[in-house]
Design a protein around this motif. Structure first.
Motif, PDB file in Angstrom:
ATOM      1  N   VAL A  22      -8.877   0.975  -4.244  1.00 60.33           N
ATOM      2  CA  VAL A  22      -9.408  -0.284  -4.762  1.00 60.33           C
ATOM      3  C   VAL A  22     -10.936  -0.317  -4.742  1.00 60.33           C
ATOM      4  CG1 VAL A  22      -9.440  -1.617  -2.608  1.00 60.33           C
ATOM      5  CG2 VAL A  22      -8.929  -2.765  -4.799  1.00 60.33           C
ATOM      6  N   GLU A  23     -11.574   0.437  -3.836  1.00 55.58           N
ATOM      7  CA  GLU A  23     -13.038   0.431  -3.821  1.00 55.58           C
ATOM      8  C   GLU A  23     -13.628   1.058  -5.075  1.00 55.58           C
ATOM      9  OE1 GLU A  23     -11.824   3.781  -0.852  1.00 55.58           O
ATOM     10  OE2 GLU A  23     -11.110   1.779  -1.419  1.00 55.58           O
ATOM     11  N   ARG A  83      -8.051   8.513  -2.004  1.00 61.42           N
ATOM     12  CA  ARG A  83      -9.518   8.502  -1.940  1.00 61.42           C
ATOM     13  C   ARG A  83     -10.091   9.888  -2.190  1.00 61.42           C
ATOM     14  NH1 ARG A  83      -9.932   4.493   3.330  1.00 61.42           N
ATOM     15  NH2 ARG A  83     -10.297   2.549   2.151  1.00 61.42           N
ATOM     16  N   ARG A  84      -9.444  10.911  -1.665  1.00 60.20           N
ATOM     17  CA  ARG A  84      -9.947  12.276  -1.842  1.00 60.20           C
ATOM     18  C   ARG A  84      -9.697  12.795  -3.247  1.00 60.20           C
ATOM     19  NH1 ARG A  84      -8.255  15.555   3.565  1.00 60.20           N
ATOM     20  NH2 ARG A  84      -9.313  17.229   2.423  1.00 60.20           N
ATOM     21  N   LEU A  85      -8.574  12.429  -3.844  1.00 60.86           N
ATOM     22  CA  LEU A  85      -8.245  12.914  -5.187  1.00 60.86           C
ATOM     23  C   LEU A  85      -8.835  12.039  -6.290  1.00 60.86           C
ATOM     24  CD1 LEU A  85      -4.460  13.873  -4.765  1.00 60.86           C
ATOM     25  CD2 LEU A  85      -6.506  15.228  -4.246  1.00 60.86           C
ATOM     26  N   THR A  86      -9.261  10.842  -5.971  1.00 64.44           N
ATOM     27  CA  THR A  86      -9.767   9.759  -6.837  1.00 64.44           C
ATOM     28  C   THR A  86      -8.655   9.069  -7.616  1.00 64.44           C
ATOM     29  OG1 THR A  86     -10.370  10.999  -8.836  1.00 64.44           O
ATOM     30  CG2 THR A  86     -12.015  10.874  -7.090  1.00 64.44           C
ATOM     31  N   PHE A  87      -7.616   9.802  -8.027  1.00 62.12           N
ATOM     32  CA  PHE A  87      -6.472   9.144  -8.652  1.00 62.12           C
ATOM     33  C   PHE A  87      -5.252  10.047  -8.568  1.00 62.12           C
ATOM     34  CE2 PHE A  87      -8.081  11.507 -12.363  1.00 62.12           C
ATOM     35  CZ  PHE A  87      -6.911  12.014 -12.915  1.00 62.12           C
ATOM     36  N   ARG A 115      -2.946  -4.156  -1.231  1.00 62.78           N
ATOM     37  CA  ARG A 115      -3.901  -4.078  -2.351  1.00 62.78           C
ATOM     38  C   ARG A 115      -5.059  -3.132  -2.032  1.00 62.78           C
ATOM     39  NH1 ARG A 115      -0.829  -5.982  -6.489  1.00 62.78           N
ATOM     40  NH2 ARG A 115      -0.417  -8.222  -6.385  1.00 62.78           N
ATOM     41  N   THR A 116      -4.784  -2.078  -1.265  1.00 59.84           N
ATOM     42  CA  THR A 116      -5.791  -1.048  -1.020  1.00 59.84           C
ATOM     43  C   THR A 116      -5.813  -0.014  -2.136  1.00 59.84           C
ATOM     44  OG1 THR A 116      -4.172   0.101   0.359  1.00 59.84           O
ATOM     45  CG2 THR A 116      -5.806  -1.297   1.493  1.00 59.84           C
ATOM     46  N   LEU A 117      -4.757  -0.011  -2.967  1.00 62.80           N
ATOM     47  CA  LEU A 117      -4.699   0.808  -4.164  1.00 62.80           C
ATOM     48  C   LEU A 117      -4.461  -0.105  -5.353  1.00 62.80           C
ATOM     49  CD1 LEU A 117      -2.304   3.706  -2.981  1.00 62.80           C
ATOM     50  CD2 LEU A 117      -4.801   3.740  -3.016  1.00 62.80           C
ATOM     51  N   PHE A 118      -4.833   0.341  -6.546  1.00 64.47           N
ATOM     52  CA  PHE A 118      -4.502  -0.404  -7.766  1.00 64.47           C
ATOM     53  C   PHE A 118      -4.122   0.591  -8.845  1.00 64.47           C
ATOM     54  CE2 PHE A 118      -8.886   0.721  -8.505  1.00 64.47           C
ATOM     55  CZ  PHE A 118      -9.090   0.727  -9.883  1.00 64.47           C
ATOM     56  N   GLU A 119      -3.353   0.112  -9.814  1.00 63.36           N
ATOM     57  CA  GLU A 119      -2.943   0.952 -10.933  1.00 63.36           C
ATOM     58  C   GLU A 119      -3.695   0.527 -12.182  1.00 63.36           C
ATOM     59  OE1 GLU A 119       0.882   1.762 -13.841  1.00 63.36           O
ATOM     60  OE2 GLU A 119       1.319   1.287 -11.728  1.00 63.36           O
ATOM     61  N   VAL A 172      -1.472   8.064   2.729  1.00 60.38           N
ATOM     62  CA  VAL A 172      -1.508   7.824   1.292  1.00 60.38           C
ATOM     63  C   VAL A 172      -2.904   7.415   0.830  1.00 60.38           C
ATOM     64  CG1 VAL A 172      -0.752   6.179  -0.470  1.00 60.38           C
ATOM     65  CG2 VAL A 172       0.942   7.355   0.943  1.00 60.38           C
ATOM     66  N   LEU A 173      -3.509   6.458   1.509  1.00 59.60           N
ATOM     67  CA  LEU A 173      -4.817   5.964   1.082  1.00 59.60           C
ATOM     68  C   LEU A 173      -5.872   7.061   1.163  1.00 59.60           C
ATOM     69  CD1 LEU A 173      -6.600   3.670   0.110  1.00 59.60           C
ATOM     70  CD2 LEU A 173      -6.842   2.914   2.486  1.00 59.60           C
TER      71      LEU A 173
END
Length: 368
Positions: A87-88, A33-37, A75-79, A28-29
């Motif tokens: 999150v980066e 990261r590859r799609l940006t969102f 919290r490696t992803l955020f909405e 998932v992460l």
């Protein structure tokens, strides 16, 4: 230097950028990261669009609980603004948060409701995270709109505070966003100035799509990318105007695609820009869910069919969970299907049904 691309090269770049080669993302992460969102959308004709986006990249092994864990625990992803992001990338948006809003009408409404704003922050400080339904409307000036947001003052103020970086989506329960103070949700990230963050954000978006027309930000709010001066200048065979291509994609521009078959969400980034879709893929598509039934050509939630770097048709399918069936009502061929293509499409439908825990049924099943 201006790179001259054939349409086939441009398509390969676009497909690779969107992680549709046979080598799938690691999880998932890696996908985000590859799609940006990945866009959050409540429509669930087959499954929620975000889940279909993940399944189309990761396959049957994708578990939606992984996204929830990444958003709410790790919290490696955020909405942010109905987009799931790594999150980066938060540091790329915080400078814009500090400058938000740019529209005077929104600024004036927030200022006129300053006590309301403070009430929400106090409530979340003491009791957050909370859904909008547990926050009182103490506004003095209602939000006016000709759309669905008219007089939806709590939701509108929450979204304003999110865009300003004061609060954040902490979790979701039964589809509802739970809101909390941003400092409790977001980690500390490096500070960037607005100009650098804007440039990096645009470069990330270009890399995720591979090749785009040269243009300033505008159009859909989900595609706010300014391609001027980023990437490498390019032309595309048979198409007028200037394009920009991700420099990282040029090393493999002539390398054959490790192709596979995929069924796409109509909101997938590969097909979302309908003009680019027609230009690069010679593919016509309209999302028909808002059309009356008798005016639909392809279906309520017709899923584009990708094989390698070609979009070859649409699948009209819906999930009938009550009956335990993935109903395949039509398969539209944009070009005549060979037996291999039919088998590949039904292989993906089998995968989709297996992931959903359903059996395949419907009028089109006899084509297999």
């Amino acid at each position: 230097m201006v790179v001259e691309l054939t349409k086939a090269q441009a398509r390969r770049i676009a497909v690779r950028a969107q992680a549709f080669e046979s080598g799938r993302p690691s999880g998932v992460l890696d996908t985000v990261r590859r799609l940006t969102f990945v866009k959050v959308d409540p429509v669930s004709a087959v499954a929620q669009s975000a889940d279909v986006v993940f399944w189309s990249r990761l396959g049957e092994g994708y578990d939606p609980a992984e996204v929830t864990t990444a958003l709410e625990v790790d919290r490696t992803l955020f909405e942010l603004d109905l987009m799931i992001r790594p999150v980066e990338d938060l540091s790329l948006f915080q400078p814009s948060m500090r400058r938000w809003p740019k529209h005077e009408r929104t600024r004036n409404w927030i200022d006129a409701n300053d006590a309301f704003r403070r009430d929400i922050l106090i409530r979340l400080t003491g009791a957050g995270p909370l859904p909008a339904t547990e926050i009182a409307d103490t506004s003095t000036v209602p939000w006016s709109s000709t759309g669905w947001t008219n007089d939806r003052n709590v939701t509108t103020m929450l979204e304003c505070l999110m865009m300003r970086g004061d609060i954040a989506v902490s979790a979701r329960r039964d589809g509802q966003r739970l809101w909390d103070l941003a400092e409790r949700v977001y980690p500390e990230v490096p500070e960037l100035d607005h100009v650098e963050a804007y440039r990096l954000r645009n470069e990330r978006r270009l890399a995720s799509l591979g090749v785009l027309r040269e243009r300033k930000a505008g159009g859909s709010p989900n595609e706010p990318i300014d391609t001027r001066g980023i990437g490498v200048a390019a032309t595309v065979e048979g198409l007028r105007g200037a394009w920009r291509v991700d420099p990282g994609a040029l090393d493999r521009v002539d390398q054959p695609l490790e192709e596979r078959t995929a069924l796409l969400s109509p909101l997938d980034r590969l097909v979302f820009d309908r003009k680019r879709l027609e230009e690069l893929f010679d593919y016509e598509y309209v999302l028909e869910m808002y059309k009356p039934r008798d005016q639909r050509r392809w279906g309520y939630w017709a899923m584009p069919i990708l094989i390698g770097d070609r979009l070859v048709g649409k699948v009209d399918a819906t999930a009938d969970r009550g009956a335990g069936v993935l109903r395949v009502d039509a398969i539209h061929e944009d070009e005549p299907f060979t037996r291999d293509v039919v088998e590949a499409v039904f292989g993906e439908l089998d995968s989709l049904a297996g992931w959903l825990g359903l059996e395949i049924g419907g009028r089109a099943v006899g084509l297999a």
